[in-house]
Structures are given as C-alpha cells and as structure tokens.
Design a protein around this motif. Structure first.
Motif, mmCIF file in Angstrom:
data_model
loop_
_atom_site.group_PDB
_atom_site.id
_atom_site.type_symbol
_atom_site.label_atom_id
_atom_site.label_comp_id
_atom_site.label_asym_id
_atom_site.label_seq_id
_atom_site.Cartn_x
_atom_site.Cartn_y
_atom_site.Cartn_z
ATOM 1 N N ILE A 1 0.837 -1.204 0.000
ATOM 2 C CA ILE A 1 0.000 0.000 0.000
ATOM 3 C C ILE A 1 0.871 1.253 0.000
ATOM 4 C CG2 ILE A 1 -1.687 1.316 1.348
ATOM 5 C CD1 ILE A 1 -2.728 -1.439 2.392
ATOM 6 N N ARG A 2 1.919 1.261 0.807
ATOM 7 C CA ARG A 2 2.803 2.432 0.858
ATOM 8 C C ARG A 2 3.482 2.653 -0.497
ATOM 9 N NH1 ARG A 2 4.890 -0.012 5.628
ATOM 10 N NH2 ARG A 2 3.917 0.798 7.519
ATOM 11 N N SER B 1 1.338 4.290 -3.126
ATOM 12 C CA SER B 1 0.858 5.659 -2.857
ATOM 13 C C SER B 1 -0.637 5.789 -3.141
ATOM 14 C CB SER B 1 1.639 6.680 -3.704
ATOM 15 O OG SER B 1 3.020 6.644 -3.399
ATOM 16 N N TYR B 2 -1.404 4.804 -2.666
ATOM 17 C CA TYR B 2 -2.846 4.819 -2.904
ATOM 18 C C TYR B 2 -3.535 5.852 -2.012
ATOM 19 C CZ TYR B 2 -1.924 0.462 -5.347
ATOM 20 O OH TYR B 2 -1.436 -0.471 -6.213
ATOM 21 N N ASP B 3 -4.559 6.479 -2.556
ATOM 22 C CA ASP B 3 -5.348 7.426 -1.772
ATOM 23 C C ASP B 3 -6.326 6.702 -0.854
ATOM 24 O OD1 ASP B 3 -4.480 9.973 -3.136
ATOM 25 O OD2 ASP B 3 -5.284 8.884 -4.859
ATOM 26 N N LEU B 4 -6.723 5.497 -1.278
ATOM 27 C CA LEU B 4 -7.765 4.784 -0.531
ATOM 28 C C LEU B 4 -7.606 3.286 -0.750
ATOM 29 C CD1 LEU B 4 -11.409 5.748 -0.064
ATOM 30 C CD2 LEU B 4 -11.011 3.586 -1.230
ATOM 31 N N ALA C 1 -3.914 -1.198 6.075
ATOM 32 C CA ALA C 1 -4.126 0.169 5.605
ATOM 33 C C ALA C 1 -3.850 1.173 6.709
ATOM 34 C CB ALA C 1 -5.549 0.327 5.082
ATOM 35 N N THR D 1 -3.260 4.901 5.355
ATOM 36 C CA THR D 1 -4.158 5.120 4.224
ATOM 37 C C THR D 1 -5.600 4.903 4.649
ATOM 38 O OG1 THR D 1 -2.434 4.329 2.720
ATOM 39 C CG2 THR D 1 -4.662 4.428 1.838
ATOM 40 N N THR D 2 -6.488 5.751 4.156
ATOM 41 C CA THR D 2 -7.915 5.627 4.445
ATOM 42 C C THR D 2 -8.444 4.304 3.885
ATOM 43 O OG1 THR D 2 -8.224 8.023 4.386
ATOM 44 C CG2 THR D 2 -10.186 6.662 4.044
#
Length: 388
Positions: free
Chosen positions: A73-74, A77-80, A96, A101-102
């Motif tokens: 996930i890091r 660079s996902y927003d969600l 998450a 991350t949201t």
C-alpha cells in the motif's frame, strides 16, 4: 484518485464477479490484491486491463500478510484502500492503518447466522467489530445487511448502503442466443427449463431444485456454478432418476471456459429459482429479472427491501418462521409456472434500481466522504492480529 481493492480470493463467486463489474464502471484508477486463490476472476480482471497481485497468504493465521500488504500500500501511494470479504476486511483494515491510508470496506455476505456461508461465532464477530473501527466507512450491499450491521453495534453513521449492481443491457433476452444455448446444452426446444445460479454449497439449497424437478415430469433443470456440493447434487439427481434432465454446467463466464456465460444461460431457461436459506443481496435473482424471467425465490433482500410492485414477476416461498415444507412449496410454485407456459416479462423497475452505473456513483460519494472524514486511531491489540 488511486484505489487499491483487497479481496480474500478471486475464484468465481458473487463478490468477486461484482468487483470485476464495478471496476469496469468506476472512474477511478484501481489495482487489485488478492490474499489467496488468484482464480478465474483474476484472469478476467487482467483481461480488462486491471493490475492484479497475489499476496500469497498461506493460511488464515499468516500474520506476515499484514506487513506485506502494508508495504504494498505504501509503495503504491494509494489514496484509498477498499476491502472485500471477511478475511480481507480484517487484514486489509489493519494493513491500511499501518500504511496511513484511508480504508473503506464492503460487507458482501453477512447473514443472520452466517458470514460467507460459515457459522458466525463470537470470536468472528468480535474481531470484525474491532477492526471495523479502523476504517472510515463500511458499505452494506443491501438495507438488510445495513440493519444487521447496526444490530451488531456498528454505528449507523459509519454504514452506507450501496447495493450490488447489474449491467442491465448484458442480460437483455435474445431469442437467437436462447436457441443456440439450448442446442449446445442438449435441451429439447419445447421443454420447460428451470434455472439456478450460484456456488454449489449447502446454504444455496440446490437439492430442493433437484427434488422439485424430479416431482415435475417433463421439467428440466440447469445449474450454473461449482462448489463442494457438486458431487452430492449429482448423486441426488441420479438417485431420484432425473440425471438426464439436469445439466450441471460448472463455473460459467470464466475467460476461455467451455460453459456458456450467465446471460446465455438465462436466455435458455424459462423460469429462475433461488432456494437459498439466507442471502445478503440475491444478485442472481436480479440478473434473472433483467433477463425477463419469472422468479421463484426464498431469501432475497434485493427484492424484500423494495416495495412489492417493483418486482411483480418474483414470487416468494417460505416464511421467516420456517414453517412449511420448502420442497413442497417450491414444487408447487414451479408447477404453477410450468402450467402457465413459458413467457418473458418486461424487466421490472427493480432492475433499473440496481443498475451498476448507479451503484458506482453511490460508491464514489462514499469515497469522497471517507477521504474528507478523519478517523479515530484505535490501538490494534495482539488478540486482533489473527483470525479465529
């Protein structure tokens, strides 16, 4: 916006197929991670141009999956992060949060006494609730599921109903496709054919469909799906002397598969039956209605959550109390359909209510709200780091 969808597995199933359909209509850059079992739906997603990664989770207690997923996930660079199905929701929420991350989760399969077809235990419920607090929102696929979440103690403000959706145009009845599919399946041109779709598991009660067809000379049955009950259901059909009138198609709609897809199956049959003990939505019923089929169903929140006039072609069997013989009720309902003759109906208003485009817009609204709403940071204790 970039989103990562995390799901337990990608074999052919309702939640898995729904994810693939959703990503076709969601105007968001999306990748998918499956914790295990990158099956036929993974192949379909890749064919659609979606990047799919297998986390390679070895068991329910593979705790190393959490840091592996957090790192992924890091790096992305996902927003969600959007999680689907119980195991992915538990591990995905923790990962998450560790990645900062949201996270939004969809509850696809919460029944009164089961989740994903398995009995609910106190430990399962407790772990679900503790990790649910790590997310920004929980999406229920029906008002019925939203009510069950509230009954569990999930705050109403965190619950958003986004119904499952169907691609209405894909299921439109096609007479030429009906003839071609019947010929391919060896179905007599004038035979009355009952259809059933879903995983061949005990809770779907496909044995009731076989018993009902056995009691209706001249009726045929087509079952689309696979699962652990396949052998037992074939044996039941043989024992009742109707093996020649039952077609087991296995998984349908897999890329490169030999079986016809579900719209073709629904074009070939004359009525649809769903005898499931309980459902969180009932997507196959909505697809059948989109194909213009009369429907006989037991539990189906997709229909029960709407006013009765939204699906006039759907008839419910059974009662909440469980009184009565379900096989007899199903047989009587199918006999009535059979005696009335095969006919197609206009898709009812319920079908438009569950258009996938509407569902995708609703989900975008949930994403926007989740990204604008800071979440609390509850501590993840060691007891929350493994599934029961």
């Amino acid at each position: 916006m970039r989103a990562l969808h995390v799901i337990t597995g990608l074999g052919v199933g309702g939640a898995e197929q729904q994810l693939r359909l959703l990503l076709r209509h969601l105007p968001v850059r999306c990748d998918v991670v499956t914790l295990t079992n990158p099956g036929a739906v993974a192949d379909g997603l890749r064919a659609d141009g979606v990047r799919v990664r297998d986390l390679g989770m070895r068991s329910n207690r593979d705790l190393g999956a959490v840091p592996r997923l957090a790192r992924l996930i890091r790096r992305g660079s996902y927003d969600l992060v959007h999680t689907h199905l119980y195991r992915a929701c538990v591990y995905g929420r923790i990962a998450a949060r560790l990645a900062g991350t949201t996270v939004v989760s969809t509850e696809h399969s919460l029944g009164r006494a089961e989740i994903e077809g398995r009995p609910l235990t106190r430990g399962t419920r407790e772990l679900y609730l503790r990790t649910e607090r790590l997310g920004a929102a929980t999406v229920a696929v029906s008002d019925t599921v939203a009510g069950r979440l509230r009954d569990w103690g999930v705050p109403a403000a965190r619950i958003h109903t986004v119904p499952n959706g169907v691609d209405v145009a894909a299921f439109r009845f096609d007479r030429a496709r009906r003839q071609t599919t019947r010929a391919a399946l060896g179905l007599p041109g004038t035979a009355f054919v009952v259809g059933g779709v879903g995983r061949l598991v005990p809770g779907k009660r496909f044995d009731l469909l076989i018993r009902a067809v056995a009691a209706l000379p001249g009726a045929w049955l087509v079952l689309a799906g696979d699962g652990p009950e396949a052998g037992a259901l074939r044996a039941l059909a043989a024992r009742l002397g109707v093996a020649g009138r039952v077609r087991f198609l296995g998984e349908c709609g897999a890329p490169g598969g030999a079986a016809p897809d579900i719209p073709a199956v629904l074009s070939a049959v004359d009525t649809f039956a769903s005898a499931s003990r309980e459902e969180s939505f009932g997507l196959a019923v909505v697809e059948a209605l989109a194909a213009g089929l009369p429907v006989v169903h037991a539990a189906c929140p997709a229909i029960e959550d709407l006013p009765a006039d939204r699906a006039p072609g759907a008839v419910r069997i059974g009662s909440a109390s469980g009184a009565g013989d379900p096989t007899e009720e199903l047989t009587a309902a199918l006999r009535h359909r059979m005696e009335g003759g095969a006919r197609r109906l206009p898709p009812p208003p319920a079908v438009d209510h569950y258009d996938i485009r509407i569902s995708s817009r609703r989900l975008l609204d949930v994403y926007a709200q989740a990204l604008d709403t800071p979440t609390a940071t509850p501590t993840v204790t060691p007891t929350e780091r493994a599934l029961p």
